[in-house]
Scaffold this active site. Sequence first.
Site: not given
Length: 397
Positions: A41, A198, A351, A374
């Site tokens: 980053r 999920k 990720g 996100g």
Amino acid sequence: MNVLRFSDLVAAGRVAGRRVFVRADLNVPQDDAGNITEDTRIRASVPCIRMALDAGAAVMVTSHLGRPTEGEFKPEDSLAPVAARLSDLLGHPVALKADWVDGVDVKPGEVVLLENCRLNKGEKKNSEALARKMAALCDVFVHDAFGTAHRAEASTYGIAQFAPVACAGPLLAAEIDAITKALAHPKRPLVAIVAGSKVSTKLTILQSLAKNVDGLVVGGGIANTFMLAAGLPIGRSLAEPDLVGEAEAVIEAMKARGAAVPIPVDVVVAKEFKADAPATVKAAADVAADDMILDIGPRTAAMLADQLKAAGTVVWNGPVGVFEFDAFAHGTETVARAIAASSAFSIAGGGDTLAAIAKYGIEKDIGYISTGGGAFLEVLEGKTLPAFEILARRAAG
């Protein structure tokens, strides 16, 4: 999406001698001794900072690091190790400034790093008073932290409201371009891979993509729920039986558009969730009551590979099996190498996806690797990110 770009300001000579405030994403992992263990980053933020310096700006950079408590400084929350690494990468001294909200002394040709912005009271709740103070520090605000683009905080949103000029840095602009190319104006067929443990965490993404994509590949625990919806046995595999109805609805929505959700025809199973558990390939209809599905089988992987190689655009979020265990990594590797070999424009994010890309060394063969977890997921859900919204609004005047 129309936003003002920092590169255009630089090209127009509107940056020299100006105070430029860069919101970067320098949230890097550190060990217990405070040493940076992975600096991707920081390296990704260098081009924007270098662009500002080379243009003769007085440069202020800030970022969050970890999850500090606002107003309570602890040594482990400090950006000091980041300042040192940034200085090395830039070949230029980078001073760290604490208590900077009420004023920063920085001259053209200098760069300072402003201490962890999440230490400021009111940051997370986007305090207008804090945002106005930040905006008063600069002539130009540059948002270059896509990983925070889904959050409306003082250093990401409020400052963009009140700064004299607000624009997108090169990293954020590249994300906007890649997302637009993949989702707003894709070359068809558009194939999306959505995998994870999920359905519940990715349901809105699946529903949103079902309206737009030509092929929707589901993997991991999500695929097991879709196999249940297709009437197939899954043994003791991870799944959400209560969401079978939602899975059926996604399948039907795709079918109504002449598109498809490919259901595995074969799978790799084990009796235990262990790296050294014996792996067995079975037809999807032959999964035993005590089997756990840990990967797609070779026939399914080959079928998906053919579909990916023929795609015009590929959006990839998530490995299709337990790729951390070598015996159950073949499906993910086949899919990854098919995307790499495809002439399609590919965008990948998340990720685990980035870990798979690194494992198979295909970084150079992916069209665009998204830097925000996100934020990337919220884009796939069809949401307008706060950072995009405010920058577009400012660009429109």
